[in-house]
Design a protein around this motif. Structure first.
Motif, PDB file in Angstrom:
ATOM      1  N   THR A 207      46.678   8.526 129.085  1.00 15.16           N
ATOM      2  CA  THR A 207      46.560   7.646 127.922  1.00 15.16           C
ATOM      3  C   THR A 207      47.862   7.684 127.126  1.00 15.16           C
ATOM      4  N   ASP A 208      48.395   6.495 126.808  1.00 20.69           N
ATOM      5  CA  ASP A 208      49.647   6.419 126.076  1.00 20.69           C
ATOM      6  C   ASP A 208      49.422   6.779 124.605  1.00 20.69           C
ATOM      7  N   VAL A 209      50.047   7.884 124.189  1.00 21.00           N
ATOM      8  CA  VAL A 209      49.885   8.343 122.801  1.00 21.00           C
ATOM      9  C   VAL A 209      51.158   8.120 121.992  1.00 21.00           C
ATOM     10  N   LEU A 210      52.166   7.437 122.570  1.00 22.89           N
ATOM     11  CA  LEU A 210      53.399   7.226 121.820  1.00 22.89           C
ATOM     12  C   LEU A 210      53.177   6.427 120.533  1.00 22.89           C
ATOM     13  N   PRO A 211      52.362   5.363 120.527  1.00 22.98           N
ATOM     14  CA  PRO A 211      52.159   4.649 119.264  1.00 22.98           C
ATOM     15  C   PRO A 211      51.657   5.554 118.146  1.00 22.98           C
TER      16      PRO A 211
END
Length: 424
Positions: A207-211
């Motif tokens: 899951t992309d957590v960069l934002p």
């Protein structure tokens, strides 16, 4: 397995030795050969490396030699970590560009071109020895900067090579620390050219957590790469530290003119390291080695080599042929991106299309890199060699003006003529 390190007298090498000791179940080494022409450094580094292996109970033997052929003979893997001209040449790369109002840096800009010119011919000579004397199918792993240009030179000459940089693994470890997660759970959407990369995504268990990181930890992320927080907000991604030279050129140039060069600092660290390596009681990696740079270099090298030799097929960031991944670049250009690593070599995995501003900057620097390699491979007249150098300088986005390119060419050739056969 025989693994050979070209430039084995580097003060970096005990970082490798430490990784090989700790990760011997992943990469079992029977013989580690250190090749270096500097007798004193080679023997000091070999001595501390042997003591480190003994302390760790590693059964492998460490051999040291100045003989390139002996060192690479029957090797399974050859790792190249060279700095032609040593720290003195690096000090030049970091300072003489200031005379033409350009940043001084050993891997990008005018100093990066100088390093490419000094380095590519020597690396290709090493690679020819590997081709003739190492085991059939032996891999060359290039950690020598500028990695993208050097790796393309190797691939263009038909060598079995892959480039390695520690920027991506450094980011992975930093993000894992921010997330309080094991690094194995973190994967990066990392893309660009060597030392011109962006983190477009940080995948935690897929899951992309960069934002959310950009929202919650923005000041910390900005401080990490020494760039303004609004810039990271605008991009929606995290540029590597090396983007400072593009996004904050004038500020960095002013800093460089008022601060002690990094090469001078490294010289101090190296003197202390060599003193420690000479102490027969030192049998582990000294803490001061962390000031030398190259963090997580050994872990990245072990993972890459293990996957090449055992056909693991896992995904790691490496410097590889573009082969259509970035459609605005030629197939034979070398990019830095996640790749599937197996016995047949690395294959870049698909990435989402890049925004126009990244495409523009990558394309601009890639054009310079191709001209830089043309200049590094030149063997003809001095006049033609200078013309190639001027063209490469003109093409670099940090130069871009003819008068400046001419002045930089004068400075570069004056400081590097002894390393350029055509300029002597």
């Amino acid at each position: 397995m025989k693994l050979t390190v070209i430039g084995g007298g580097s003060t970096y090498t005990p970082e490798l030795t430490d990784g090989f000791s700790r990760l011997r179940d992943v990469l079992p080494i029977d013989e580690l050969w250190l090749v270096d022409p500097d007798d004193e450094r080679r023997e000091l580094v070999a001595g501390v490396s042997r003591r480190m292996f003994a302390r760790a109970g590693h059964p492998g033997r460490i051999r040291a030699t100045a003989d390139l052929v002996e060192g690479v003979a029957d090797a399974d893997v050859v790792l190249i970590q060279l700095r032609i001209g040593g720290q003195a040449a690096r000090l030049g790369d970091e300072t003489w560009p200031h005379e033409a109002c350009c940043i001084g840096q050993e891997t990008t800009g005018p100093g990066g071109l100088a390093k490419a010119l000094r380095t590519v011919p020597v690396v290709l000579e090493v690679a020819e020895a590997v081709r003739r004397h190492a085991k059939p199918g032996a891999w060359i792993v290039d950690f020598t900067n500028p990695v993208g240009i050097v790796t393309r030179a190797l691939l263009q000459a038909g060598h079995r090579a892959v480039g390695l940089c520690n920027v991506a693994i450094g980011f992975q470890r930093r993000f894992a620390r921010l997330l309080d997660a094991d690094p194995s759970r973190v994967r990066l959407d990392h893309v660009g050219l060597n030392h011109l990369t962006w983190e477009r995504g940080v995948l935690l268990d897929g899951t992309d957590v960069l934002p959310s990181l950009l929202q919650d930890r923005l000041p910390e992320l900005a401080a990490e790469v020494e760039l303004p927080a609004p810039l990271l907000e605008t991009l929606g991604m995290v540029p590597s530290y090396y983007l400072r030279y593009f996004y904050a050129h004038d500020r960095v140039l002013d800093e460089q003119r008022h601060e002690r060069p990094r090469a001078a600092q490294v010289m101090d660290v190296e003197r202390e390291l060599l003193r420690l390596y000479a102490d027969p009681s030192v049998d582990e990696k000294p803490a001061v080695l962390s000031e030398r740079g190259g963090a997580f270099y050994s872990e990245a090298a072990v993972d890459l080599i293990a996957s090449l030799l055992s056909d693991r097929g896992d995904v790691q960031v490496a410097n590889v042929r573009n082969d259509g991944l970035l459609p605005f670049l030629p197939d034979d250009h070398v990019i830095e991106a996640p790749a599937m690593i197996g016995a047949d070599g690395p294959v870049a995995v698909p990435v989402a299309p890049l925004p126009a501003d990244l495409q523009g900057l990558i394309g601009h620097v890639a054009g310079y890199e191709r001209l830089a390699l043309d200049a590094a491979l030149h063997t003809g007249s001095a006049a033609r060699g200078r013309q190639l150098v001027e063209h490469a300088l003109l093409a670099h986005p940090l130069v871009g003006q003819w008068d400046r390119a001419e002045r930089l060419a004068d400075l570069l050739l004056a400081r590097n003529a002894e390393h350029l056969a055509w300029a002597r």
